[in-house]
Enzyme design. Structure first.
Site, PDB file in Angstrom:
ATOM      1  N   LEU A 147       0.831  -1.205   0.000  1.00  0.00           N
ATOM      2  CA  LEU A 147       0.000   0.000   0.000  1.00  0.00           C
ATOM      3  C   LEU A 147       0.867   1.257   0.000  1.00  0.00           C
ATOM      4  O   LEU A 147       1.836   1.346   0.757  1.00  0.00           O
ATOM      5  CB  LEU A 147      -0.881  -0.024   1.256  1.00  0.00           C
ATOM      6  CG  LEU A 147      -1.843   1.141   1.458  1.00  0.00           C
ATOM      7  CD1 LEU A 147      -2.886   1.189   0.349  1.00  0.00           C
ATOM      8  CD2 LEU A 147      -2.511   1.056   2.826  1.00  0.00           C
ATOM      9  N   HIS A 148       0.526   2.214  -0.858  1.00  0.00           N
ATOM     10  CA  HIS A 148       1.285   3.467  -0.879  1.00  0.00           C
ATOM     11  C   HIS A 148       0.382   4.617  -1.300  1.00  0.00           C
ATOM     12  O   HIS A 148      -0.412   4.499  -2.227  1.00  0.00           O
ATOM     13  CB  HIS A 148       2.508   3.365  -1.803  1.00  0.00           C
ATOM     14  CG  HIS A 148       2.190   2.896  -3.181  1.00  0.00           C
ATOM     15  ND1 HIS A 148       2.018   1.560  -3.494  1.00  0.00           N
ATOM     16  CD2 HIS A 148       1.999   3.571  -4.335  1.00  0.00           C
ATOM     17  CE1 HIS A 148       1.747   1.440  -4.783  1.00  0.00           C
ATOM     18  NE2 HIS A 148       1.721   2.657  -5.320  1.00  0.00           N
ATOM     19  N   LEU A 149       0.564   5.694  -0.595  1.00  0.00           N
ATOM     20  CA  LEU A 149      -0.179   6.932  -0.858  1.00  0.00           C
ATOM     21  C   LEU A 149       0.753   7.896  -1.582  1.00  0.00           C
ATOM     22  O   LEU A 149       1.863   8.162  -1.113  1.00  0.00           O
ATOM     23  CB  LEU A 149      -0.632   7.525   0.486  1.00  0.00           C
ATOM     24  CG  LEU A 149      -1.191   8.941   0.533  1.00  0.00           C
ATOM     25  CD1 LEU A 149      -2.418   9.083  -0.357  1.00  0.00           C
ATOM     26  CD2 LEU A 149      -1.549   9.315   1.972  1.00  0.00           C
TER      27      LEU A 149
END
Ligand code: AMP
Length: 168
Positions: free
Chosen positions: A114-116
């Site tokens: 997961l990466h923003l």
């Protein structure tokens, strides 16, 4: 620039296919989140790194330390993590008062974990080479992390519903 919905190669772990093996290109963030040359901020819950192939002058990735392959894999009890990631973005943004940022997720990420994305809106970078790159940050393919569709989240099923609705 055109604004058609881009197609994208998806990481095996973001689909129903088998998870990618260690060392596969789609696992690159797991290495980069330990790379001192890329790390900008780090605490017990997340790390913020410089995007290795930035699509703007300022392009950061906020990555949780717990193993979560993507948004769809997020469990109800982990949804508060998104809020925390968002808060840390704002903290970092306060160091760049002259820069306009957008914060969000790619609807179909290519990289596992997961990466923003925290990306400045100049889109001035030699790595921004294709229409697809532009579209991925300037169409509905880019899901604003502050939008009501993502926050607050009550459970992972509602998140999937939101994502699907927003991307259709
Ligand atoms: P996406 O999975 O589409 O949300 O985007 C992945 C982002 O990771 C892109 O902006 C890439 O430029 C960036 N990227 C790809 N490989 C690496 C890597 N090994 N380290 C850091 N950033 C990367």
């Amino acid at each position: 620039m055109a604004t058609s919905t881009p197609t994208k190669r998806a990481a095996p772990s973001s689909t129903s296919q088998r998870p990618a093996k260690k060392g596969h290109w789609s696992q690159g963030l797991l290495e980069s989140m330990n790379d001192p040359n890329l790390i900008v901020e780090s605490d017990e819950r997340l790390v913020i790194i410089k995007d290795k192939y930035p699509k703007a002058r300022y392009h950061f990735l906020v990555i949780p330390k717990i193993n979560v392959p993507n948004l769809k894999a997020l469990k109800r009890e982990q949804s508060e993590l998104l809020r925390y990631m968002q808060d840390q973005c704002h903290l970092l943004a306060s160091k760049y008062p002259h820069v306009e940022f957008r914060y969000g997720y790619h609807a179909i990420p290519s990289m596992s974990q997961l990466h923003l994305h925290m990306i400045s809106q100049d889109f001035d970078s030699p790595c921004l080479k294709t229409k697809r790159h532009w579209n991925s940050f300037n169409t509905k393919y880019f899901l604003d992390s502050e939008g009501s569709a993502l926050l607050p989240l009550s459970n992972s099923r509602s998140l999937c519903t939101c994502l699907n609705k927003r991307f259709m």
